[in-house]
Design a protein around this motif. Structure first.
Motif, mmCIF file in Angstrom:
data_model
loop_
_atom_site.group_PDB
_atom_site.id
_atom_site.type_symbol
_atom_site.label_atom_id
_atom_site.label_comp_id
_atom_site.label_asym_id
_atom_site.label_seq_id
_atom_site.Cartn_x
_atom_site.Cartn_y
_atom_site.Cartn_z
ATOM 1 N N ASP A 189 -6.362 -15.871 25.179
ATOM 2 C CA ASP A 189 -7.082 -14.625 25.421
ATOM 3 C C ASP A 189 -8.114 -14.732 26.530
ATOM 4 O O ASP A 189 -8.909 -13.820 26.741
ATOM 5 N N GLY A 190 -8.104 -15.860 27.246
ATOM 6 C CA GLY A 190 -8.975 -15.984 28.407
ATOM 7 C C GLY A 190 -10.443 -16.144 28.107
ATOM 8 O O GLY A 190 -11.284 -15.907 28.967
ATOM 9 N N ASP A 191 -10.776 -16.583 26.886
ATOM 10 C CA ASP A 191 -12.194 -16.727 26.546
ATOM 11 C C ASP A 191 -12.706 -18.138 26.780
ATOM 12 O O ASP A 191 -13.841 -18.452 26.454
ATOM 13 N N GLY A 192 -11.849 -19.005 27.352
ATOM 14 C CA GLY A 192 -12.282 -20.348 27.665
ATOM 15 C C GLY A 192 -12.047 -21.352 26.564
ATOM 16 O O GLY A 192 -12.604 -22.457 26.608
ATOM 17 N N ARG A 193 -11.212 -20.988 25.560
ATOM 18 C CA ARG A 193 -10.935 -21.897 24.457
ATOM 19 C C ARG A 193 -9.451 -21.856 24.088
ATOM 20 O O ARG A 193 -8.836 -20.794 24.100
ATOM 21 N N THR A 194 -8.915 -23.011 23.741
ATOM 22 C CA THR A 194 -7.548 -23.065 23.242
ATOM 23 C C THR A 194 -7.514 -22.597 21.794
ATOM 24 O O THR A 194 -8.523 -22.637 21.100
ATOM 25 N N GLU A 195 -6.327 -22.138 21.358
ATOM 26 C CA GLU A 195 -6.196 -21.669 19.984
ATOM 27 C C GLU A 195 -5.413 -22.619 19.074
ATOM 28 O O GLU A 195 -5.687 -22.680 17.879
ATOM 29 N N ALA A 196 -4.427 -23.336 19.618
ATOM 30 C CA ALA A 196 -3.533 -24.091 18.739
ATOM 31 C C ALA A 196 -3.013 -25.340 19.438
ATOM 32 O O ALA A 196 -2.181 -25.262 20.337
ATOM 33 N N ILE A 197 -3.524 -26.493 19.007
ATOM 34 C CA ILE A 197 -3.010 -27.787 19.459
ATOM 35 C C ILE A 197 -2.527 -28.542 18.229
ATOM 36 O O ILE A 197 -3.309 -28.808 17.308
ATOM 37 N N SER A 198 -1.241 -28.872 18.205
ATOM 38 C CA SER A 198 -0.653 -29.579 17.068
ATOM 39 C C SER A 198 -0.252 -30.982 17.486
ATOM 40 O O SER A 198 0.148 -31.225 18.627
ATOM 41 N N VAL A 199 -0.329 -31.900 16.538
ATOM 42 C CA VAL A 199 0.106 -33.278 16.737
ATOM 43 C C VAL A 199 1.162 -33.588 15.690
ATOM 44 O O VAL A 199 0.937 -33.385 14.490
ATOM 45 N N VAL A 200 2.322 -34.054 16.137
ATOM 46 C CA VAL A 200 3.376 -34.506 15.228
ATOM 47 C C VAL A 200 3.590 -35.987 15.511
ATOM 48 O O VAL A 200 3.998 -36.359 16.614
ATOM 49 N N TYR A 201 3.289 -36.823 14.523
ATOM 50 C CA TYR A 201 3.345 -38.266 14.750
ATOM 51 C C TYR A 201 4.523 -38.894 14.015
ATOM 52 O O TYR A 201 4.973 -38.403 12.977
ATOM 53 N N ALA A 202 5.024 -39.991 14.574
ATOM 54 C CA ALA A 202 6.176 -40.689 14.014
ATOM 55 C C ALA A 202 5.838 -41.297 12.653
ATOM 56 O O ALA A 202 4.712 -41.732 12.418
ATOM 57 N N GLY A 203 6.857 -41.307 11.781
ATOM 58 C CA GLY A 203 6.693 -41.939 10.488
ATOM 59 C C GLY A 203 6.187 -40.995 9.422
ATOM 60 O O GLY A 203 5.922 -39.809 9.675
ATOM 61 N N PRO A 204 6.035 -41.515 8.205
ATOM 62 C CA PRO A 204 5.593 -40.691 7.085
ATOM 63 C C PRO A 204 4.075 -40.643 6.959
ATOM 64 O O PRO A 204 3.362 -41.445 7.572
ATOM 65 N N ALA A 205 3.606 -39.701 6.171
ATOM 66 C CA ALA A 205 2.216 -39.730 5.728
ATOM 67 C C ALA A 205 2.100 -40.861 4.700
ATOM 68 O O ALA A 205 3.002 -41.074 3.890
ATOM 69 N N VAL A 206 0.992 -41.597 4.755
ATOM 70 C CA VAL A 206 0.902 -42.811 3.941
ATOM 71 C C VAL A 206 -0.033 -42.655 2.757
ATOM 72 O O VAL A 206 0.370 -42.825 1.613
ATOM 73 N N GLU A 207 -1.289 -42.372 3.007
ATOM 74 C CA GLU A 207 -2.255 -42.343 1.911
ATOM 75 C C GLU A 207 -3.122 -41.103 1.995
ATOM 76 O O GLU A 207 -3.741 -40.829 3.022
ATOM 77 N N TRP A 208 -3.170 -40.402 0.892
ATOM 78 C CA TRP A 208 -3.934 -39.159 0.838
ATOM 79 C C TRP A 208 -5.399 -39.386 1.213
ATOM 80 O O TRP A 208 -6.032 -40.351 0.801
ATOM 81 N N GLY A 209 -5.919 -38.480 2.047
ATOM 82 C CA GLY A 209 -7.337 -38.497 2.370
ATOM 83 C C GLY A 209 -7.763 -39.622 3.291
ATOM 84 O O GLY A 209 -8.959 -39.891 3.428
ATOM 85 N N GLN A 210 -6.799 -40.264 3.934
ATOM 86 C CA GLN A 210 -7.161 -41.386 4.788
ATOM 87 C C GLN A 210 -6.232 -41.461 5.981
ATOM 88 O O GLN A 210 -5.069 -41.062 5.918
ATOM 89 N N GLY A 211 -6.751 -42.007 7.065
ATOM 90 C CA GLY A 211 -5.934 -42.277 8.231
ATOM 91 C C GLY A 211 -5.358 -41.020 8.842
ATOM 92 O O GLY A 211 -6.084 -40.093 9.201
ATOM 93 N N LEU A 212 -4.038 -40.979 8.934
ATOM 94 C CA LEU A 212 -3.354 -39.881 9.611
ATOM 95 C C LEU A 212 -2.819 -38.839 8.641
ATOM 96 O O LEU A 212 -1.950 -38.042 9.003
ATOM 97 N N TRP A 213 -3.307 -38.841 7.437
ATOM 98 C CA TRP A 213 -2.823 -37.870 6.461
ATOM 99 C C TRP A 213 -2.861 -36.460 7.060
ATOM 100 O O TRP A 213 -3.847 -36.081 7.688
ATOM 101 N N PRO A 214 -1.777 -35.671 6.916
ATOM 102 C CA PRO A 214 -1.752 -34.332 7.521
ATOM 103 C C PRO A 214 -2.987 -33.505 7.172
ATOM 104 O O PRO A 214 -3.392 -33.439 6.013
ATOM 105 N N HIS A 215 -3.552 -32.870 8.193
ATOM 106 C CA HIS A 215 -4.792 -32.118 8.022
ATOM 107 C C HIS A 215 -4.981 -31.194 9.217
ATOM 108 O O HIS A 215 -4.225 -31.243 10.185
ATOM 109 N N ALA A 216 -5.981 -30.370 9.138
ATOM 110 C CA ALA A 216 -6.429 -29.561 10.277
ATOM 111 C C ALA A 216 -7.898 -29.838 10.511
ATOM 112 O O ALA A 216 -8.647 -30.126 9.574
#
Length: 608
Positions: A189-216
């Protein structure tokens, strides 16, 4: 966080969050990353929203839950951000020395963007999912970047305390791809900010609440002249599915919270099917303007017909405009085919409660018709849906202060809401609101997208463009017959203008509507009809009618044109921004929030 495999001094104008306010609300001192909303696989795991290094029960403040750059209503009690139209998003792929990606860049691109994607039992791509649930109002297009090889093995990033190494990877990743990515292309919308950057990483999620556990979470970096706002992180695994990526996008882009204790009735709750999760609950959809809303109050005495894929119904607490009941017709169709049963599903929203934290009172709860409150008792209720949760004829056919469950507000006071004479479950469900004997739904009434029932007020929805109880400014007040045309509308004489097509509605010599804000899922009506000679509000699609209002499907708010020569354009459901004309200023109302502000103004006038 979710389980895999499971404000209203509301101004009429939609404004943007200032850069300074948004930046300060998202800053994580010394790290450049603020984490929130993680994904939970284990049902026994506790809720985990991490913000500035600490676990919190919900977003710390209302401003921080709004992705910078997304138009929203300026409010004390606004609901959620409301992005519309084509949203250009960036997806970054990451692999590691000890974990190669299971899919090529092209395969990830197909999963995110390809119409009709069907691998791994998915019914469409991520893009298809959001198009379906938004009735075509949102077109989420992900540009997929080539794999970035992380500097350290995956086992390293999965260690550490909490999400600190996810933060480290994000800083490293943004630096590593900066030379190849023009981040300004993702400022929609031209306000100087991005809206959506996603990261999809190789492998499974490993441990809840730690490391690379899926989150926003939130970023605090500036690249290519824009500030990087929210991001979400999803594990790739060996089988692509819609749930995790779509769920985390719900946090990142729309600001939706985790709906613990809500069961299977929303993407933001349980994951009944990882490949094909349930749709978005209708309260969230109405708030986005993806489905129209009919407001009733304690004075309403009218009959209605609720249509599958049609409007929802709203009853606001006059003493607390953050609390309301919302109900709609839900059946096992389309994205909701994972649910059990069908009928009128009632929801109770109370914005004074911070999130859903069972067994405490919930911010958004399913009013379970059998009165058992099974869902409310646990984070991940199982079963997550039940045919006895719905109101319908032959089972629970009334919801009022004298029933169990009751229609009382959370403070125990009587709301005055009585919904009764609920018909059999099906694509069309009749019901009545009020204390007396309600008249039958009017021809072209709330069930058919036209004028509301006249007697006794209520039924203030107006999809077809005709006013209730007496005829609209477009001529003889005739409603759209059937009211379900994707892009049709009402002509100057009130006759049906067609079953489809992109002409929108034209009243006499008035302006024309926009091209593609039309509906899917039962195809309600297109966005942005304009008024015609003098264009009184009662004749507008989604406009004000007999003191009430509704939002047209796929719009952020229907534009109301007070001048004879004004016109409104709404493409792909985007709201037309307000601009002044010589006959007065236009305005647009943002989704369900518009219903609340108009109700507040009526009550204020009544008190005076």
């Amino acid at each position: 966080m979710a389980r895999d495999g499971r404000g209203l001094t509301l101004d009429r104008m939609v404004r943007r969050v200032s850069r300074k306010q948004a930046s300060s609300s998202q800053r994580l001192s010394g790290t450049g990353v603020a984490l929130a909303f993680g994904l939970t696989l284990a049902p026994s795991a506790a809720a985990d929203i991490v913000w500035q290094g600490r676990v919190v029960g919900a977003w710390p403040d209302a401003a921080s839950s709004t992705p910078a750059g997304v138009a929203r209503a300026v409010a004390e009690t606004r609901f959620f951000p409301q992005p519309k139209g084509t949203i250009q998003a960036l997806t970054l792929l990451v692999n590691f020395s000890d974990e190669a990606g299971a899919f090529t860049r092209e395969e990830i691109d197909a999963w995110l963007n390809e119409p009709g994607y069907s691998r791994f039992d998915c019914e469409g791509s991520v893009r298809d999912y959001f198009s379906d649930v938004s009735n075509g109002a949102v077109d989420l297009v992900n540009t997929v970047h080539a794999y970035y090889r992380a500097a350290k093995p995956k086992s390293y990033y999965e260690g550490g305390n909490g999400y600190e190494r996810a933060e480290e990877l994000m800083r490293e990743l943004i630096e590593g791809v900066d030379a190849d990515v023009d981040f300004s292309e993702f400022d929609n919308d031209g306000d100087g900010r991005t809206e959506a950057i996603s990261v999809v990483y190789a492998g499974p999620a490993v441990e809840w609440g730690q490391g690379l556990w899926p989150h926003a979470g939130g970023l605090n970096q500036r690249r290519d002249g824009v500030s990087l706002s929210r991001y979400q992180m999803t594990s790739m695994g060996t089988r692509l599915s819609l749930y995790t990526f779509a769920h985390e996008t719900g946090h990142m882009l729309f600001g939706w919270p985790d709906l613990y204790g809500f069961g299977d009735y929303c993407l933001m709750g349980n994951a009944t099917d990882a490949a094909n999760p349930a749709g978005i609950n209708d309260f969230f959809r109405a708030d986005q303007g993806w489905i129209p809303t009919v407001e009733v109050d304690a004075s309403t005495n009218a009959g209605y017909t609720a249509s599958l894929g049609g409007e929802g119904y709203l009853f606001i607490n006059p003493n607390n405009e953050k609390e309301l009941f919302f109900w709609s017709n839900i059946q096992r169709e389309g994205r909701w085919n994972v649910l059990k049963g069908g009928g009128l599903l009632f929801l109770h929203y109370d914005g004074t409660i911070r999130g859903n934290n069972p067994p405490d009172p919930l911010q958004l709860a399913v009013v379970q018709a059998d009165g058992k409150k099974d869902l409310d008792k646990t984070m991940w209720p199982s079963p997550g849906s039940d045919s006895n949760d719905y109101f319908r004829g032959g089972a629970r056919s009334e919801f009022s202060s004298s029933t169990t469950p009751s229609s009382n507000w959370n403070d125990g006071s009587a709301s005055g809401l009585r919904v009764h004479s609920i018909g059999a479950s099906g694509a069309e469900m009749s019901f009545a609101v009020g204390t007396g004997t309600a008249p039958p739904p009017a021809m072209g009434g709330s069930s058919n997208g036209g004028a509301s029932a006249g007697a006794g007020g209520g039924g203030r929805s107006n999809l077809g463009g005709a006013s209730s109880a007496g005829g609209g400014s477009g001529g003889s007040g005739g409603a759209m017959a059937g009211g379900r045309a994707a892009q049709g509308g009402t002509t100057a004489t009130g006759a049906t203008s067609g079953n489809s097509g992109q002409g929108g509605s034209s009243f006499a010599t008035g302006g024309t509507s926009g091209s593609s804000g039309g509906a899917a899922l039962g195809g309600r009506a297109s966005a942005g009809a304009s008024g015609g000679v003098g264009g009184s509000p009662s004749s507008q699609m989604g406009g004000v009618n007999s003191g009430g209002l509704t939002q047209a499907a796929g719009t952020a708010g229907a534009a109301i044109a007070p001048a004879a020569h004004d016109s409104s354009t709404s493409e792909s459901g985007c709201a037309t921004r307000g601009r002044a004309s010589d006959a007065g200023a236009w305005f647009s109302l943002a989704g369900l929030a518009g219903a609340v502000v108009m109700a507040a103004r009526r009550r204020a006038r009544a008190r005076r």
